[in-house]
Write a protein that holds these residues in place. Structure first.
Motif, PDB file in Angstrom:
ATOM      1  N   GLU A 197      59.363  55.325  42.234  1.00 38.63           N
ATOM      2  CA  GLU A 197      58.759  54.301  43.075  1.00 38.63           C
ATOM      3  C   GLU A 197      59.323  52.915  42.725  1.00 38.63           C
ATOM      4  O   GLU A 197      59.863  52.702  41.645  1.00 38.63           O
ATOM      5  CB  GLU A 197      57.236  54.294  42.891  1.00 38.63           C
ATOM      6  N   ASN A 198      59.171  51.996  43.656  1.00 44.05           N
ATOM      7  CA  ASN A 198      59.638  50.625  43.479  1.00 44.05           C
ATOM      8  C   ASN A 198      58.734  49.914  42.467  1.00 44.05           C
ATOM      9  O   ASN A 198      57.592  49.578  42.768  1.00 44.05           O
ATOM     10  CB  ASN A 198      59.607  49.916  44.837  1.00 44.05           C
ATOM     11  N   THR A 199      59.257  49.665  41.266  1.00 39.88           N
ATOM     12  CA  THR A 199      58.432  49.044  40.231  1.00 39.88           C
ATOM     13  C   THR A 199      58.068  47.603  40.576  1.00 39.88           C
ATOM     14  O   THR A 199      57.011  47.118  40.165  1.00 39.88           O
ATOM     15  CB  THR A 199      59.124  49.089  38.854  1.00 39.88           C
ATOM     16  N   THR A 200      58.928  46.925  41.322  1.00 38.29           N
ATOM     17  CA  THR A 200      58.611  45.551  41.722  1.00 38.29           C
ATOM     18  C   THR A 200      57.390  45.539  42.635  1.00 38.29           C
ATOM     19  O   THR A 200      56.520  44.675  42.520  1.00 38.29           O
ATOM     20  CB  THR A 200      59.815  44.891  42.419  1.00 38.29           C
ATOM     21  N   LEU A 201      57.312  46.501  43.550  1.00 38.38           N
ATOM     22  CA  LEU A 201      56.142  46.606  44.422  1.00 38.38           C
ATOM     23  C   LEU A 201      54.890  46.885  43.599  1.00 38.38           C
ATOM     24  O   LEU A 201      53.856  46.229  43.781  1.00 38.38           O
ATOM     25  CB  LEU A 201      56.348  47.707  45.461  1.00 38.38           C
ATOM     26  N   LEU A 202      54.973  47.847  42.687  1.00 39.41           N
ATOM     27  CA  LEU A 202      53.811  48.193  41.872  1.00 39.41           C
ATOM     28  C   LEU A 202      53.348  47.010  41.026  1.00 39.41           C
ATOM     29  O   LEU A 202      52.153  46.726  40.929  1.00 39.41           O
ATOM     30  CB  LEU A 202      54.138  49.386  40.971  1.00 39.41           C
ATOM     31  N   ARG A 203      54.303  46.302  40.415  1.00 37.06           N
ATOM     32  CA  ARG A 203      53.959  45.149  39.582  1.00 37.06           C
ATOM     33  C   ARG A 203      53.333  44.039  40.414  1.00 37.06           C
ATOM     34  O   ARG A 203      52.347  43.411  40.012  1.00 37.06           O
ATOM     35  CB  ARG A 203      55.210  44.613  38.875  1.00 37.06           C
ATOM     36  N   THR A 204      53.877  43.792  41.614  1.00 35.41           N
ATOM     37  CA  THR A 204      53.353  42.724  42.465  1.00 35.41           C
ATOM     38  C   THR A 204      51.939  43.043  42.929  1.00 35.41           C
ATOM     39  O   THR A 204      51.052  42.178  42.911  1.00 35.41           O
ATOM     40  CB  THR A 204      54.288  42.494  43.669  1.00 35.41           C
ATOM     41  N   VAL A 205      51.705  44.287  43.323  1.00 36.84           N
ATOM     42  CA  VAL A 205      50.348  44.701  43.702  1.00 36.84           C
ATOM     43  C   VAL A 205      49.401  44.479  42.533  1.00 36.84           C
ATOM     44  O   VAL A 205      48.297  43.934  42.694  1.00 36.84           O
ATOM     45  CB  VAL A 205      50.330  46.175  44.170  1.00 36.84           C
ATOM     46  N   LEU A 206      49.829  44.873  41.346  1.00 37.78           N
ATOM     47  CA  LEU A 206      48.979  44.715  40.163  1.00 37.78           C
ATOM     48  C   LEU A 206      48.691  43.236  39.893  1.00 37.78           C
ATOM     49  O   LEU A 206      47.569  42.875  39.523  1.00 37.78           O
ATOM     50  CB  LEU A 206      49.657  45.365  38.953  1.00 37.78           C
ATOM     51  N   ASP A 207      49.677  42.374  40.102  1.00 39.72           N
ATOM     52  CA  ASP A 207      49.479  40.929  39.912  1.00 39.72           C
ATOM     53  C   ASP A 207      48.407  40.370  40.851  1.00 39.72           C
ATOM     54  O   ASP A 207      47.749  39.385  40.524  1.00 39.72           O
ATOM     55  CB  ASP A 207      50.789  40.168  40.161  1.00 39.72           C
ATOM     56  N   TRP A 208      48.263  40.979  42.038  1.00 40.76           N
ATOM     57  CA  TRP A 208      47.296  40.495  43.023  1.00 40.76           C
ATOM     58  C   TRP A 208      45.909  41.114  42.857  1.00 40.76           C
ATOM     59  O   TRP A 208      44.947  40.649  43.477  1.00 40.76           O
ATOM     60  CB  TRP A 208      47.803  40.779  44.439  1.00 40.76           C
ATOM     61  N   MET A 209      45.798  42.152  42.041  1.00 36.52           N
ATOM     62  CA  MET A 209      44.512  42.842  41.888  1.00 36.52           C
ATOM     63  C   MET A 209      43.413  41.871  41.459  1.00 36.52           C
ATOM     64  O   MET A 209      43.611  41.027  40.577  1.00 36.52           O
ATOM     65  CB  MET A 209      44.636  43.964  40.858  1.00 36.52           C
ATOM     66  N   GLY A 210      42.268  41.995  42.098  1.00 34.15           N
ATOM     67  CA  GLY A 210      41.127  41.149  41.749  1.00 34.15           C
ATOM     68  C   GLY A 210      41.070  39.829  42.508  1.00 34.15           C
ATOM     69  O   GLY A 210      40.087  39.100  42.397  1.00 34.15           O
ATOM     70  N   THR A 211      42.108  39.513  43.288  1.00 33.10           N
ATOM     71  CA  THR A 211      42.074  38.289  44.089  1.00 33.10           C
ATOM     72  C   THR A 211      40.917  38.397  45.086  1.00 33.10           C
ATOM     73  O   THR A 211      40.800  39.401  45.776  1.00 33.10           O
ATOM     74  CB  THR A 211      43.404  38.097  44.854  1.00 33.10           C
ATOM     75  N   PRO A 212      40.063  37.404  45.175  1.00 30.36           N
ATOM     76  CA  PRO A 212      38.915  37.518  46.083  1.00 30.36           C
ATOM     77  C   PRO A 212      39.325  37.505  47.550  1.00 30.36           C
ATOM     78  O   PRO A 212      40.398  36.999  47.901  1.00 30.36           O
ATOM     79  CB  PRO A 212      38.067  36.279  45.740  1.00 30.36           C
ATOM     80  N   TYR A 213      38.453  38.052  48.377  1.00 31.01           N
ATOM     81  CA  TYR A 213      38.699  38.052  49.824  1.00 31.01           C
ATOM     82  C   TYR A 213      38.384  36.669  50.386  1.00 31.01           C
ATOM     83  O   TYR A 213      37.354  36.073  50.069  1.00 31.01           O
ATOM     84  CB  TYR A 213      37.824  39.102  50.531  1.00 31.01           C
ATOM     85  N   ARG A 214      39.290  36.170  51.217  1.00 26.19           N
ATOM     86  CA  ARG A 214      39.027  34.918  51.928  1.00 26.19           C
ATOM     87  C   ARG A 214      39.707  35.001  53.283  1.00 26.19           C
ATOM     88  O   ARG A 214      40.935  35.069  53.366  1.00 26.19           O
ATOM     89  CB  ARG A 214      39.540  33.723  51.140  1.00 26.19           C
TER      90      ARG A 214
END
Length: 200
Positions: free
Chosen positions: A77-94
């Motif tokens: 899998e694309n590790t850059t995609l996985l890392r970027t998704v992980l970086d965004w985890m927990g961002t609140p909904y707005r």
């Protein structure tokens, strides 16, 4: 001699795993885009004898992403995609936003695709759907988009990024950026279609 080589590889993997576990605490700010990296050692030139350590670092990365995102990764899998998704985890909904201070579902998807692939997607989930190539649910791949609607004839109202094992990343109104399963009753009932964005 063989045992010494194995010990060295194990030590390198553990060291890289430790460094990797520190990565979330040094996440970039919302204004600084995340840059792609092929592996932890991407900035270094490796001699032939050092290549097993690079392989160990990639292995540690997949282990970390798999555990953090709850996925069984094939290590292709694309590790850059996985890392970027992980970086965004927990961002609140707005609603109407697309920053790490808060984002809606399409805002999250557009930011991830821009950061990972350099692709600018349409801002709404309905517009995104018009620009993707439809794929069957059983042929989805990591990075495909998943779309939802509330019944036949209803408009598309939600979009996420398919990861693996029936799981997708999205920004939900009741929890912000998270990983959910297409098998959950709500998402199973409202799943409409999957689509693939041309990334090259």
């Amino acid at each position: 001699m063989k045992n010494i080589s194995l010990y060295c590889l194990a030590a390198a993997a553990m060291a890289l795993s430790f460094l990797f576990e520190q990565a979330p605490s040094t996440a970039t700010s919302a204004s600084a885009p995340v840059h792609a990296e092929a592996s932890f050692l991407s900035g270094f030139s490796l001699d032939e004898e050092e290549k097993p350590a690079a392989a160990a670092s990639d292995s540690a990365a997949y282990d970390y992403y798999g555990q953090a995102l709850g996925l069984r990764l094939a290590r292709t899998e694309n590790t850059t995609l996985l890392r970027t998704v992980l970086d965004w985890m927990g961002t609140p909904y707005r609603y109407g936003s697309n920053s790490k201070k808060g984002t809606d579902c399409s805002g999250f998807v557009t930011r991830v695709f821009k950061e990972v692939y350099g692709i600018t997607l349409q801002r709404s989930s309905r517009s995104m759907f018009q620009s993707v190539k439809r794929v069957d649910k059983d042929e989805m791949e990591t990075g495909d988009l998943v779309f939802f609607r509330r019944g036949p004839g209803q408009p598309i109202y939600h979009v996420g990024i398919y990861l693996k094992d029936g799981k997708f990343a999205h920004s939900a109104t009741n929890g912000g950026v998270m990983v959910s399963s297409l098998n959950q009753a709500y998402y199973h009932r409202n799943f409409y279609a999957a689509g693939r964005v041309a990334t090259n």
